[in-house]
Design a protein around this motif. Structure first.
Motif, PDB file in Angstrom:
ATOM      1  N   ALA A 115      -5.828   2.051  10.290  1.00  0.00           N
ATOM      2  CA  ALA A 115      -4.923   1.200  11.079  1.00  0.00           C
ATOM      3  C   ALA A 115      -3.768   0.676  10.230  1.00  0.00           C
ATOM      4  N   CYS A 116      -4.071   0.197   9.033  1.00  0.00           N
ATOM      5  CA  CYS A 116      -3.018  -0.334   8.161  1.00  0.00           C
ATOM      6  C   CYS A 116      -2.115   0.788   7.644  1.00  0.00           C
ATOM      7  N   GLN A 117      -2.675   1.975   7.385  1.00  0.00           N
ATOM      8  CA  GLN A 117      -1.857   3.098   6.944  1.00  0.00           C
ATOM      9  C   GLN A 117      -0.893   3.525   8.052  1.00  0.00           C
ATOM     10  N   THR A 118      -1.391   3.553   9.283  1.00  0.00           N
ATOM     11  CA  THR A 118      -0.547   3.908  10.432  1.00  0.00           C
ATOM     12  C   THR A 118       0.585   2.891  10.577  1.00  0.00           C
ATOM     13  N   ALA A 119       0.257   1.616  10.436  1.00  0.00           N
ATOM     14  CA  ALA A 119       1.273   0.572  10.547  1.00  0.00           C
ATOM     15  C   ALA A 119       2.290   0.683   9.406  1.00  0.00           C
ATOM     16  N   ALA A 120       1.837   0.983   8.200  1.00  0.00           N
ATOM     17  CA  ALA A 120       2.750   1.126   7.056  1.00  0.00           C
ATOM     18  C   ALA A 120       3.692   2.309   7.267  1.00  0.00           C
ATOM     19  N   GLU A 121       3.158   3.411   7.779  1.00  0.00           N
ATOM     20  CA  GLU A 121       3.994   4.581   8.017  1.00  0.00           C
ATOM     21  C   GLU A 121       4.993   4.313   9.142  1.00  0.00           C
ATOM     22  N   ALA A 122       4.579   3.609  10.176  1.00  0.00           N
ATOM     23  CA  ALA A 122       5.482   3.283  11.281  1.00  0.00           C
ATOM     24  C   ALA A 122       6.598   2.363  10.802  1.00  0.00           C
ATOM     25  N   HIS A 123       6.280   1.481   9.888  1.00  0.00           N
ATOM     26  CA  HIS A 123       7.274   0.545   9.342  1.00  0.00           C
ATOM     27  C   HIS A 123       8.332   1.280   8.525  1.00  0.00           C
ATOM     28  N   HIS A 124       7.975   2.371   7.883  1.00  0.00           N
ATOM     29  CA  HIS A 124       8.902   3.114   7.032  1.00  0.00           C
ATOM     30  C   HIS A 124       9.692   4.179   7.770  1.00  0.00           C
ATOM     31  N   ARG A 125       9.399   4.402   9.036  1.00  0.00           N
ATOM     32  CA  ARG A 125      10.150   5.386   9.824  1.00  0.00           C
ATOM     33  C   ARG A 125      11.509   4.821  10.184  1.00  0.00           C
ATOM     34  N   PRO A 126      12.518   5.713  10.232  1.00  0.00           N
ATOM     35  CA  PRO A 126      13.869   5.231  10.605  1.00  0.00           C
ATOM     36  C   PRO A 126      13.968   4.850  12.055  1.00  0.00           C
TER      37      PRO A 126
END
Length: 124
Positions: free
Chosen positions: A113-124
């Protein structure tokens, strides 16, 4: 790390050691000395396209080396966490990272869950 038994920890340590050896071999294989220009190519006339291609190849090589160094750092940090008992705990929320995730991705620092949120945060 309570959700990992001694056998799990040993398997993960072996997996991390193997990954580390693979990365070190890749770095040795791409060392600057392995990339020397053959002597017969020194006097060859080159066009701007040849120079551009050589520069592009050098840039790709440097990017590959950077990726390898990043992987090596991730492996070293995972081994350190394993040694000091912090392995398997999400760095963001503090929850235990599921055993299956750790066995599949032994350098994981976050739960799914936290990895998904971190990746979503870094998307343009």
């Amino acid at each position: 790390m309570r959700h990992l038994d001694a056998t799990d920890r040993q398997a993960i340590a072996r997996q991390l050691d193997l990954l580390k050896q693979q990365v070190l071999e890749e770095l040795r294989a791409t060392a600057p000395s392995a990339r020397l220009v053959p002597l017969e190519d020194v006097h060859e006339v080159k066009s701007h396209a040849d120079e551009a291609e050589a520069e592009r190849a050098a840039d790709v090589h440097m990017a590959e080396v950077e990726v390898d160094y990043t992987r090596l750092e991730e492996i070293e940090r995972a081994l350190a966490r394993l040694a000091d008992g912090r392995y398997g705990v999400c760095e963001d929320c503090g929850a235990q990272i599921p055993r299956a995730r750790l066995l599949a991705q032994p350098t994981a620092i976050r739960c799914t869950a936290c990895q998904t949120a971190a990746e979503a945060h870094h998307r343009p």
